[in-house]
Each structure stands twice: as structure tokens, then as C-alpha cells.
Design a protein around this motif. Structure first.
Motif, PDB file in Angstrom:
ATOM      1  N   MET A 118       5.989 -16.128   4.564  1.00 18.10           N
ATOM      2  CA  MET A 118       4.963 -15.065   3.237  1.00 18.10           C
ATOM      3  C   MET A 118       4.355 -15.683   2.270  1.00 18.10           C
ATOM      4  O   MET A 118       3.347 -15.472   1.995  1.00 18.10           O
ATOM      5  CB  MET A 118       5.979 -13.634   2.953  1.00 18.10           C
ATOM      6  CG  MET A 118       4.492 -12.494   2.645  1.00 18.10           C
ATOM      7  SD  MET A 118       5.363 -11.282   2.121  1.00 18.10           S
ATOM      8  CE  MET A 118       6.425 -12.170   0.014  1.00 18.10           C
ATOM      9  N   GLU A 121       2.064 -18.051   3.303  1.00 16.99           N
ATOM     10  CA  GLU A 121       0.732 -17.537   4.142  1.00 16.99           C
ATOM     11  C   GLU A 121      -0.003 -16.880   2.694  1.00 16.99           C
ATOM     12  O   GLU A 121      -1.735 -17.066   2.962  1.00 16.99           O
ATOM     13  CB  GLU A 121       1.309 -16.998   4.862  1.00 16.99           C
ATOM     14  CG  GLU A 121       1.611 -17.841   6.465  1.00 16.99           C
ATOM     15  CD  GLU A 121       1.657 -16.547   7.286  1.00 16.99           C
ATOM     16  OE1 GLU A 121       2.316 -15.226   7.042  1.00 16.99           O
ATOM     17  OE2 GLU A 121       2.397 -17.373   8.796  1.00 16.99           O
ATOM     18  N   SER A 122       0.375 -16.536   2.266  1.00 17.45           N
ATOM     19  CA  SER A 122      -0.512 -16.361   1.079  1.00 17.45           C
ATOM     20  C   SER A 122      -1.363 -17.372  -0.174  1.00 17.45           C
ATOM     21  O   SER A 122      -2.273 -17.000  -0.188  1.00 17.45           O
ATOM     22  CB  SER A 122       0.392 -15.126  -0.294  1.00 17.45           C
ATOM     23  OG  SER A 122      -0.186 -14.764  -1.219  1.00 17.45           O
ATOM     24  N   SER A 125      -4.124 -18.563   1.837  1.00 16.58           N
ATOM     25  CA  SER A 125      -5.087 -17.490   2.285  1.00 16.58           C
ATOM     26  C   SER A 125      -5.766 -17.135   0.795  1.00 16.58           C
ATOM     27  O   SER A 125      -6.498 -17.309   0.653  1.00 16.58           O
ATOM     28  CB  SER A 125      -4.637 -16.446   3.088  1.00 16.58           C
ATOM     29  OG  SER A 125      -3.705 -15.469   2.086  1.00 16.58           O
ATOM     30  N   ARG A 127      -4.717 -15.053  -0.927  1.00 19.23           N
ATOM     31  CA  ARG A 127      -4.551 -13.481  -0.856  1.00 19.23           C
ATOM     32  C   ARG A 127      -3.166 -12.799  -1.394  1.00 19.23           C
ATOM     33  O   ARG A 127      -2.834 -13.659  -1.119  1.00 19.23           O
ATOM     34  CB  ARG A 127      -4.501 -12.593   0.825  1.00 19.23           C
ATOM     35  CG  ARG A 127      -6.232 -12.805   1.391  1.00 19.23           C
ATOM     36  CD  ARG A 127      -5.854 -11.997   2.285  1.00 19.23           C
ATOM     37  NE  ARG A 127      -6.688 -12.241   3.693  1.00 19.23           N
ATOM     38  CZ  ARG A 127      -7.456 -12.803   4.526  1.00 19.23           C
ATOM     39  NH1 ARG A 127      -6.112 -13.018   5.289  1.00 19.23           N
ATOM     40  NH2 ARG A 127      -8.265 -14.162   4.757  1.00 19.23           N
ATOM     41  N   PRO A 129       0.848 -11.279  -0.883  1.00 22.87           N
ATOM     42  CA  PRO A 129       1.413 -11.579  -0.266  1.00 22.87           C
ATOM     43  C   PRO A 129       1.448 -10.860   1.018  1.00 22.87           C
ATOM     44  O   PRO A 129       1.285  -9.076   0.753  1.00 22.87           O
ATOM     45  CB  PRO A 129       2.869 -12.010  -0.769  1.00 22.87           C
ATOM     46  CG  PRO A 129       2.429 -12.253  -2.456  1.00 22.87           C
ATOM     47  CD  PRO A 129       1.159 -11.787  -2.364  1.00 22.87           C
ATOM     48  N   ASP A 130       1.914 -10.303   1.951  1.00 22.67           N
ATOM     49  CA  ASP A 130       1.945  -8.990   3.257  1.00 22.67           C
ATOM     50  C   ASP A 130       3.060  -9.046   3.854  1.00 22.67           C
ATOM     51  O   ASP A 130       4.249  -9.603   4.398  1.00 22.67           O
ATOM     52  CB  ASP A 130       1.340  -9.909   5.051  1.00 22.67           C
ATOM     53  CG  ASP A 130       1.074  -9.105   5.976  1.00 22.67           C
ATOM     54  OD1 ASP A 130       1.702  -7.712   5.536  1.00 22.67           O
ATOM     55  OD2 ASP A 130       0.496  -9.520   6.442  1.00 22.67           O
ATOM     56  N   ALA A 132       4.386  -6.786   5.083  1.00 25.24           N
ATOM     57  CA  ALA A 132       4.737  -6.283   6.376  1.00 25.24           C
ATOM     58  C   ALA A 132       5.227  -7.156   7.178  1.00 25.24           C
ATOM     59  O   ALA A 132       5.842  -6.557   7.753  1.00 25.24           O
ATOM     60  CB  ALA A 132       3.621  -5.071   6.448  1.00 25.24           C
ATOM     61  N   ALA A 133       3.546  -7.811   7.423  1.00 25.21           N
ATOM     62  CA  ALA A 133       4.550  -9.610   8.017  1.00 25.21           C
ATOM     63  C   ALA A 133       5.886  -9.689   7.281  1.00 25.21           C
ATOM     64  O   ALA A 133       6.713 -10.182   8.707  1.00 25.21           O
ATOM     65  CB  ALA A 133       2.942 -10.271   7.766  1.00 25.21           C
ATOM     66  N   TYR A 134       6.135 -10.145   6.366  1.00 25.89           N
ATOM     67  CA  TYR A 134       7.239 -10.378   5.852  1.00 25.89           C
ATOM     68  C   TYR A 134       8.579  -9.580   6.410  1.00 25.89           C
ATOM     69  O   TYR A 134       9.831  -9.878   7.138  1.00 25.89           O
ATOM     70  CB  TYR A 134       7.507 -10.184   4.243  1.00 25.89           C
ATOM     71  CG  TYR A 134       8.833 -10.290   4.107  1.00 25.89           C
ATOM     72  CD1 TYR A 134       9.481 -10.965   4.023  1.00 25.89           C
ATOM     73  CD2 TYR A 134       9.249  -9.199   2.860  1.00 25.89           C
ATOM     74  CE1 TYR A 134      11.252 -11.532   3.551  1.00 25.89           C
ATOM     75  CE2 TYR A 134      10.549  -9.639   1.827  1.00 25.89           C
ATOM     76  CZ  TYR A 134      11.510 -10.782   2.745  1.00 25.89           C
ATOM     77  OH  TYR A 134      12.743 -11.004   1.636  1.00 25.89           O
TER      78      TYR A 134
END
Length: 145
Positions: A118, A121-122, A125, A127, A129-130, A132-134
Motif C-alpha cells: 500500500m 503504490e501510494s 501514484s 496519492r 494510501p488506499d 481499503a486495498a490494504y
């Protein structure tokens, strides 16, 4: 106010907790939690016992060697996330994973993979941190055969 300790501060803290735990000194609640995770990782004890060496190696990244300070920080982060259930659902996901693996320690290591992904990827991108994806990642680990 958000506290952002430096890399040296983090190393001093973990080495200090390791030293303090080896005496009869009373540990603060956070130090007790850190000490428990340190005890789970005897392979880090020599490095934690030598603050000067830990500080001197601070900027010598070795891709073939795990960073004990990062690893212990991730254990601490996941513990804190679970204690306040933030992101929402992490507590249940880690509890289910702990039950499936019959080990909180092993569950944390699986959750670390998800947490690391997470954050990576943050950063890629640009953006936030996601969360929900975590949570989804940890839940997938909890339901895998």
C-alpha cells in the motif's frame, strides 16, 4: 500534531527500549509493546544492543539484509492500527488472519506485505494510501487455503 521522528530517533528509541528491557527498569506501555516485538526477533538483538553501530549504518542500505528498525516499526504500526481499528476493518482482518495462522506474529508478517504494498503504490501514484486495498489484501491472506 503529527510526530515525525527522524531515522536516528527511531533507532535510538528501539535500541533504548532493548537496553532498558534488559534491566529492571520499568517500561512505559509503548516500550512494553516494542519490547514484546523485539523479543519475537532475537536475530535483531545484536544490532539493537549497539546504538553507535546502528547509527553509523543508518545510510548504508543493503538490499540483501532486512532492516530491523523498519521491521519493528511495521509491527508497531500494525499493533497501533489494530488498537484503534484504523483503517476501519484492520482489527478484524488481522484477528481473522491470526486465527487462521494460529500466530499473531505470522499474521503481522503477512499484514506487513500488504502494508508495504500500500505504501509503495501510494508513493508511485502520488496519492494517499488506499486503506481499503490494504484491508482487502489482509482479508485475502485470512481466507487463503
Amino acid at each position: 500534531m503529527l510526530i515525525q521522528p527522524s531515522q536516528a530517533d527511531v533507532r535510538r528509541f528501539f535500541c533504548g527500549v532493548y537496553a532498558k528491557a534488559r534491566t529492571t527498569a520499568t517500561l512505559e506501555p509503548m516500550e512494553m509493546l516494542v519490547s514484546q516485538w523485539i523479543d519475537e526477533h532475537p536475530e535483531y538483538h545484536a544490532e539493537l544492543a549497539d546504538l553507535d553501530a546502528a547509527l553509523s549504518r543508518m545510510h548504508q542500505a543493503d538490499p540483501h539484509r532486512e532492516n530491523p528498525f523498519l521491521h519493528l516499526s511495521m509491527h508497531l504500526s500494525i499493533s497501533e492500527q489494530c488498537s484503534i481499528d484504523q483503517p476501519r476493518g484492520i482489527r478484524q482482518a488481522v484477528e481473522l488472519l491470526t486465527h487462521r495462522l494460529n500466530s499473531l506474529h505470522d499474521a503481522h508478517h503477512r499484514a506487513m506485505e500488504c502494508l508495504g504494498r500500500m505504501v509503495h503504490e501510494s508513493q508511485l501514484s502520488g496519492r494517499m494510501p488506499d486503506g481499503a486495498a490494504y484491508i482487502d489484501c489482509v482479508q485475502r491472506h485470512a481466507t487463503q487455503d
